[in-house]
Scaffold this active site. Structure first.
Site, PDB file in Angstrom:
ATOM      1  N   HIS A  52       0.838  -1.198   0.000  1.00 34.19           N
ATOM      2  CA  HIS A  52       0.000   0.000   0.000  1.00 34.19           C
ATOM      3  C   HIS A  52       0.879   1.256   0.000  1.00 34.19           C
ATOM      4  O   HIS A  52       2.092   1.167   0.137  1.00 34.19           O
ATOM      5  CB  HIS A  52      -0.938   0.012   1.214  1.00 34.19           C
ATOM      6  CG  HIS A  52      -0.230   0.070   2.529  1.00 34.19           C
ATOM      7  ND1 HIS A  52       0.164  -1.059   3.210  1.00 34.19           N
ATOM      8  CD2 HIS A  52       0.181   1.123   3.276  1.00 34.19           C
ATOM      9  CE1 HIS A  52       0.765  -0.699   4.334  1.00 34.19           C
ATOM     10  NE2 HIS A  52       0.799   0.623   4.399  1.00 34.19           N
ATOM     11  N   ALA A  53       0.230   2.386  -0.161  1.00 36.38           N
ATOM     12  CA  ALA A  53       0.885   3.695  -0.049  1.00 36.38           C
ATOM     13  C   ALA A  53      -0.027   4.586   0.782  1.00 36.38           C
ATOM     14  O   ALA A  53      -1.208   4.282   0.968  1.00 36.38           O
ATOM     15  CB  ALA A  53       1.117   4.310  -1.429  1.00 36.38           C
TER      16      ALA A  53
END
Length: 137
Positions: A52-53
Site C-alpha cells: 500500500h501507499a
C-alpha cells in the site's frame, strides 16, 4: 520524486559492555510528530506485508529484531532496503508504495507514523496509486 526523500537514518547508538542503547526523538531524528506506533511480529515464512501507499502519512520503519526487506516505489523508480540493524530507521515519505518481504525468523518491525489510522489515507490498489502519481494528482 517522492522516492528521493526516502532514506536510511542513522539513529544514535550508545555502546556499553552491558548492552547498547538507541533513542529516538521526534522532530530531531525525523521531521514529524509521532501520532501512532505499531509493530509487526510472528510474520510467517514467505509472507509479505505492506502492499500500500499513504497519501499524507510519513513513516519510520525500524528492524527491532531480525531482518526484512522494504521495497519502495514512487511510480517511476523502485528501491530495496535490507533492514537488519535497530539503530537504522528508514524514512518513508507520503505517496510512496511499500512492500515488505524476506522476514527472518523472529523479526520485529517497528513503525512510527505521523498520523492516526485513517483508511482514507491509504492506496490499496497499485494501479490507482500509479494513476495518481503519474497523472500528477
Amino acid at each position: 520524486m517522492s522516492l528521493s526523500k526516502c532514506k536510511l537514518i542513522d539513529l544514535p547508538k550508545i555502546s556499553d559492555p552491558r548492552g547498547n542503547l538507541t533513542f529516538i526523538e521526534e522532530n530531531r531524528h525525523f521531521p514529524f510528530d509521532i501520532k501512532r506506533v505499531y509493530y509487526l511480529y510472528d510474520v510467517p515464512g514467505g509472507a509479505e506485508r505492506g502492499g500500500h501507499a499513504h497519501r499524507e502519512m510519513n513513516q519510520m520503519i525500524i528492524a527491532m529484531s531480525g531482518s526484512f526487506d522494504v521495497v519502495l516505489d514512487d511510480g517511476f523508480e523502485r528501491k530495496r532496503f535490507h533492514m537488519n540493524r535497530s539503530y537504522y530507521a528508514l524514512y518513508v515519505a507520503p505517496m510512496v508504495w511499500r512492500e515488505i518481504d524476506n522476514f527472518s525468523s523472529g523479526a520485529v518491525l517497528l513503525s512510527l507514523a505521523s498520523n492516526f489510522y485513517d483508511e482514507s489515507d491509504y492506496y490499496r490498489e497499485y494501479d490507482h496509486f500509479l494513476r495518481d502519481v503519474r497523472g500528477g494528482k
